[in-house]
Design an enzyme around this catalytic site. Sequence first.
Site, PDB file in Angstrom:
ATOM      1  N   CYS A 132      82.191  48.080  72.057  1.00  0.00           N
ATOM      2  CA  CYS A 132      80.793  47.747  71.775  1.00  0.00           C
ATOM      3  C   CYS A 132      80.417  46.336  72.222  1.00  0.00           C
ATOM      4  O   CYS A 132      79.258  46.085  72.554  1.00  0.00           O
ATOM      5  CB  CYS A 132      80.473  47.953  70.300  1.00  0.00           C
ATOM      6  SG  CYS A 132      81.426  46.925  69.163  1.00  0.00           S
ATOM      7  N   HIS A 171      79.925  45.977  64.449  1.00  0.00           N
ATOM      8  CA  HIS A 171      79.344  46.526  65.678  1.00  0.00           C
ATOM      9  C   HIS A 171      78.443  45.494  66.351  1.00  0.00           C
ATOM     10  O   HIS A 171      77.761  44.710  65.677  1.00  0.00           O
ATOM     11  CB  HIS A 171      78.543  47.777  65.321  1.00  0.00           C
ATOM     12  CG  HIS A 171      77.965  48.496  66.495  1.00  0.00           C
ATOM     13  ND1 HIS A 171      78.726  48.968  67.548  1.00  0.00           N
ATOM     14  CD2 HIS A 171      76.672  48.828  66.782  1.00  0.00           C
ATOM     15  CE1 HIS A 171      77.935  49.559  68.420  1.00  0.00           C
ATOM     16  NE2 HIS A 171      76.695  49.483  67.994  1.00  0.00           N
TER      17      HIS A 171
END
Length: 325
Positions: free
Chosen positions: A91, A167
């Site tokens: 990510c 994230h």
Amino acid sequence: MAEAGAGNWCLIESDPGVFSELIRGFGVTGVQVEEIYSLDEDSFAPLKPVLGLIFLFKIDANSDTKSEGTLVQDNRLDEMFFAKQVIQNACATQAIINLLMNAKQESLDLGDNLKTFKDFTKSFDPQTAGLAMSNQEQLREVHNSFARQQVFELEDNSGAKDEDLFHFVGYLPVNGRLYELDGLNEGPLDHGAIGEGADWLSKAREVLQKRIEKYSSSEIRFNLMAIIKDRRLKYEQEIEELKTKTSAQSSEENLIEMARLESLLEAENMKWKQYKVDNIRRRHNYIPLIVNVLQVLAEQGKLTEFYETAAKRTKELKKSETQSK
């Protein structure tokens, strides 16, 4: 030591030095990454021009902390690059690539590899673009080169997944609107018009502040970084402009400003040198050193003594922490 195998992507540290060198490794020049410690306007002002923001947060399935942006499903997708994340642990690179591919800044040079990749995926849908990115050997190799060395890799067979998941997503302006690029979504999220003549960072700060406030007051683990123009280029250009003015009409003010800019440029060069040193240390395998130190201590009969001293100090620290609560 855990090593990223073929096709796997490792977790990397959220750090401006790591991200700046990561971008260089992709072949991109003209930009760097800086950390932002506050959402106050004064924290953003020295960084301008800002190409995009990278936001790190905890994925919280137990509360309504999701973004309020509207999923883009119209022909705007034809004008934007967006790769859906189809692989684990990527990510950080996903957010960076999605931002760089859409950023508009004269100093930004994507380099041959990303330019070719952007042209190649021009007609791809987000899922296919994500698959193409996952198979980009150079991106994966550069990403995995920042893997932290681990002494042991423990397998958890308990089935419990208590570890917090974090994230990365990106924010940037495109054609007068603020977009959030989150690889876990099906496409970009539209946060609305920025407003004619308005600073997109003001709107981005509002969106981020609102999202952070959705978490409980005890959650403070957020990280925000900005992709900005390479400050070395910025200072070099300003120095050249000042040299022209100084040669035409010398003044004490110009000379003082010249000295200030040269000092700032030197500080940036030193910072990049330190980035390289820090990243070499991150990659270095210290296991042989640790083993040798333990062997020497054992041969000298000091290993047990050192262990007992360390165990005593640890016990005292835990007792102190308990009493302070």
